[in-house]
Design a protein around this motif. Structure first.
Motif, PDB file in Angstrom:
ATOM      1  N   SER A 276       0.840  -1.194   0.000  1.00  0.00           N
ATOM      2  CA  SER A 276       0.000   0.000   0.000  1.00  0.00           C
ATOM      3  C   SER A 276       0.873   1.241   0.000  1.00  0.00           C
ATOM      4  O   SER A 276       1.984   1.234   0.535  1.00  0.00           O
ATOM      5  CB  SER A 276      -0.935   0.020   1.216  1.00  0.00           C
ATOM      6  OG  SER A 276      -0.193   0.105   2.415  1.00  0.00           O
ATOM      7  N   GLU A 278       0.441   5.340   0.909  1.00  0.00           N
ATOM      8  CA  GLU A 278      -0.397   6.423   1.438  1.00  0.00           C
ATOM      9  C   GLU A 278       0.175   7.756   0.988  1.00  0.00           C
ATOM     10  O   GLU A 278       1.294   8.112   1.312  1.00  0.00           O
ATOM     11  CB  GLU A 278      -0.473   6.349   2.954  1.00  0.00           C
ATOM     12  CG  GLU A 278      -1.375   7.413   3.570  1.00  0.00           C
ATOM     13  CD  GLU A 278      -1.598   7.208   5.063  1.00  0.00           C
ATOM     14  OE1 GLU A 278      -1.784   8.219   5.772  1.00  0.00           O
ATOM     15  OE2 GLU A 278      -1.577   6.026   5.509  1.00  0.00           O
ATOM     16  N   TYR A 311      -8.887   5.623   1.923  1.00  0.00           N
ATOM     17  CA  TYR A 311      -8.512   6.982   2.314  1.00  0.00           C
ATOM     18  C   TYR A 311      -8.463   7.066   3.832  1.00  0.00           C
ATOM     19  O   TYR A 311      -9.176   6.351   4.539  1.00  0.00           O
ATOM     20  CB  TYR A 311      -9.486   8.023   1.743  1.00  0.00           C
ATOM     21  CG  TYR A 311     -10.865   8.009   2.337  1.00  0.00           C
ATOM     22  CD1 TYR A 311     -11.220   8.888   3.373  1.00  0.00           C
ATOM     23  CD2 TYR A 311     -11.836   7.126   1.873  1.00  0.00           C
ATOM     24  CE1 TYR A 311     -12.489   8.880   3.919  1.00  0.00           C
ATOM     25  CE2 TYR A 311     -13.105   7.109   2.412  1.00  0.00           C
ATOM     26  CZ  TYR A 311     -13.436   7.993   3.433  1.00  0.00           C
ATOM     27  OH  TYR A 311     -14.692   7.988   3.981  1.00  0.00           O
ATOM     28  N   ARG A 312      -7.599   7.939   4.314  1.00  0.00           N
ATOM     29  CA  ARG A 312      -7.470   8.184   5.747  1.00  0.00           C
ATOM     30  C   ARG A 312      -8.036   9.565   6.062  1.00  0.00           C
ATOM     31  O   ARG A 312      -7.661  10.558   5.433  1.00  0.00           O
ATOM     32  CB  ARG A 312      -6.016   8.101   6.191  1.00  0.00           C
ATOM     33  CG  ARG A 312      -5.835   8.221   7.719  1.00  0.00           C
ATOM     34  CD  ARG A 312      -4.342   8.290   8.101  1.00  0.00           C
ATOM     35  NE  ARG A 312      -3.646   7.080   7.702  1.00  0.00           N
ATOM     36  CZ  ARG A 312      -3.587   5.974   8.425  1.00  0.00           C
ATOM     37  NH1 ARG A 312      -4.223   5.917   9.592  1.00  0.00           N
ATOM     38  NH2 ARG A 312      -2.910   4.922   8.002  1.00  0.00           N
ATOM     39  N   VAL A 317      -9.111   4.799   8.568  1.00  0.00           N
ATOM     40  CA  VAL A 317      -8.943   4.374   7.184  1.00  0.00           C
ATOM     41  C   VAL A 317     -10.229   3.698   6.721  1.00  0.00           C
ATOM     42  O   VAL A 317     -10.739   2.782   7.382  1.00  0.00           O
ATOM     43  CB  VAL A 317      -7.745   3.413   7.031  1.00  0.00           C
ATOM     44  CG1 VAL A 317      -7.670   2.878   5.603  1.00  0.00           C
ATOM     45  CG2 VAL A 317      -6.451   4.131   7.404  1.00  0.00           C
ATOM     46  N   LYS A 347      -6.122  11.568   2.951  1.00  0.00           N
ATOM     47  CA  LYS A 347      -4.936  10.935   2.383  1.00  0.00           C
ATOM     48  C   LYS A 347      -5.377   9.682   1.646  1.00  0.00           C
ATOM     49  O   LYS A 347      -5.870   8.730   2.265  1.00  0.00           O
ATOM     50  CB  LYS A 347      -3.924  10.590   3.478  1.00  0.00           C
ATOM     51  CG  LYS A 347      -3.319  11.804   4.170  1.00  0.00           C
ATOM     52  CD  LYS A 347      -2.266  11.379   5.197  1.00  0.00           C
ATOM     53  CE  LYS A 347      -1.588  12.583   5.826  1.00  0.00           C
ATOM     54  NZ  LYS A 347      -0.536  12.177   6.799  1.00  0.00           N
ATOM     55  N   ILE A 349      -4.998   6.177  -0.416  1.00  0.00           N
ATOM     56  CA  ILE A 349      -4.106   5.027  -0.272  1.00  0.00           C
ATOM     57  C   ILE A 349      -4.389   4.045  -1.404  1.00  0.00           C
ATOM     58  O   ILE A 349      -5.517   3.562  -1.554  1.00  0.00           O
ATOM     59  CB  ILE A 349      -4.309   4.319   1.084  1.00  0.00           C
ATOM     60  CG1 ILE A 349      -4.234   5.324   2.235  1.00  0.00           C
ATOM     61  CG2 ILE A 349      -3.282   3.203   1.270  1.00  0.00           C
ATOM     62  CD1 ILE A 349      -4.644   4.740   3.591  1.00  0.00           C
TER      63      ILE A 349
END
Length: 416
Positions: A276, A278, A311-312, A317, A347, A349
């Protein structure tokens, strides 16, 4: 002698058992997919999913749910009357269930390609075989195909997700194209009580668009890991911990060599291994769309992976969408509306999981990017200290002295 009451009860029990048997025969819980194991669909083929309604979908191990919009929300925008009560006495009849992508009135930039997907259920008495097709009937064709054949049999009670790729007109405005189904005898049918109503694609073309974020161009700004270990960027090919590489001219699963960059993501070499990346925080605006083409790299014959966009936000997440891909010679175009995150800074990912044993799982994201409507903002001047170059121009006022040639004069010596 049996009583009249017991004589009546026995036929009722038989009738009830028959009714239960009929009902159970109409229920299908096992997915029956064609052309690809993609969790949603492929752009080049129709993907069949078994089930009664969207709510009957359940997560099957190794086959992610078809999540086509933010947080997996599937919304139907055609009115309930257009889908209508399903006629059960007809051989050929359909029911509209949902707009999986591009609900009515979606804004699309001029001259851009987009993939519309409808979820349509077979509510007639006859199966839709490969002799059936989906056909354009009227309105704006938007450079779509005239027809697409069914990839396999859709039995009564099953539904199918129908993807068709269009190109938006180059002029601003509202556009709508109407579609129906056609049976083996070339007879058209559709949705509604009379099974004669078309379903449609409806968009609004509004101006240009631009790339608001380029994931391939900024791939080393992301933090790459395999859940246990941080990974370097760029990675090293054949690293068993997993790696990411940018390919400037990637060769796709279908053998086509592209002229735009892609990200080759190889998960950790273990069962259900993962990788992954990010990315830095990004402010999402209404109308933003995540676009890419996902597939396995050419010649990765045993590739079996699950692509995912997470996404964070506020430390949590969440998954926006996932797609299951195997090596079958096809690619899949992702065009995901991010409007549900508008106004948030998140953020993103990029995630790839090996689906089971990791073997040749070369997962390729072609040109992953976020596209935004409108004109790009003006380029900001650089904040670096300017460098000046001083050029001297010298003008000479020197006049060279004349050159003299001295000619000797003979002299004579006087005679004494």
């Amino acid at each position: 002698m049996p009583s009249k009451k017991s004589t009546l009860i026995l036929p009722l029990i038989i009738l009830l058992a028959a009714q239960l048997a009929c009902n159970s025969a109409g229920i299908s819980t096992t997915p029956d997919t064609f052309a690809t194991l993609n969790g949603l669909y492929t752009a080049s083929a129709l993907t069949l999913e078994a089930g009664g309604t969207p709510n009957s979908l359940t997560a099957t191990p190794g086959l992610p749910l078809p999540t086509a919009t933010v947080d997996g929300t599937l919304s139907a925008t055609n009115t309930a009357t257009s889908g209508g009560p399903a006629p059960t006495s007809r051989c050929d009849a359909a029911q509209f269930l949902a707009d999986v992508t591009y609900p009515d009135g979606s804004v699309v930039s001029s001259s851009s390609a987009f993939t519309k997907i409808w979820r349509i259920k077979n509510v007639g008495a006859c199966p839709w075989t490969t002799s059936y097709s989906v056909v354009f009937t009227s309105g704006d064709s938007m450079n779509g195909p005239a027809s697409i054949a069914m990839p396999g049999t859709v039995n009564p009670g099953q539904y199918i997700e129908i993807p068709i790729t269009f190109t938006a007109p180059n002029k601003d405005g509202n556009y709508r194209g109407y579609w129906k189904l056609r049976n083996a005898s070339s007879v058209l049918f559709g949705i509604g009580e009379q099974a004669d109503t078309a379903f449609w694609v409806d968009i609004k073309v509004a101006g240009p668009s631009y790339v608001a974020y380029n994931f391939a161009g900024k791939y080393c700004k992301a933090d790459w890991e395999n859940e246990k270990t941080s990974l370097p960027c760029p990675g090293t090919e054949d690293d068993p911990k997993g790696y990411v590489l940018k390919l400037n001219s990637p060769r796709m699963e279908n053998g086509v060599k592209e002229d735009v960059p892609g990200l080759l993501t190889y998960p950790r070499d273990r069962d259900n291994g993962t990788i992954s990346g990010e990315y830095p925080a990004f402010a999402v605006q209404s109308g933003d769309r995540f676009r890419t083409v996902i597939n396995c790299q050419y010649n990765a014959a045993k590739c079996d992976v699950i692509f995912r966009l997470d996404y964070r936000n506020n430390g949590q997440v969440k998954t926006l969408a996932s797609w299951h891909e195997v090596y079958e010679g096809k690619t899949f175009t992702v065009d995901l509306d991010l409007s549900g995150l508008a106004g948030q800074t998140v953020k993103f990912i990029l995630v790839v999981n090996a689906n089971g044993a990791n073997n040749n799982d070369f997962a390729l994201w072609l040109n992953p990017r976020i596209v935004r409507q409108g004109n790009p903002p003006p380029t900001q001047p650089s904040s670096a200290t300017p460098t000046f170059t001083l050029t001297h121009t010298v003008t000479s006022t020197f006049t060279p002295s004349p050159t003299f040639t001295e000619t000797p004069t003979p002299t004579s010596t006087p005679t004494p």
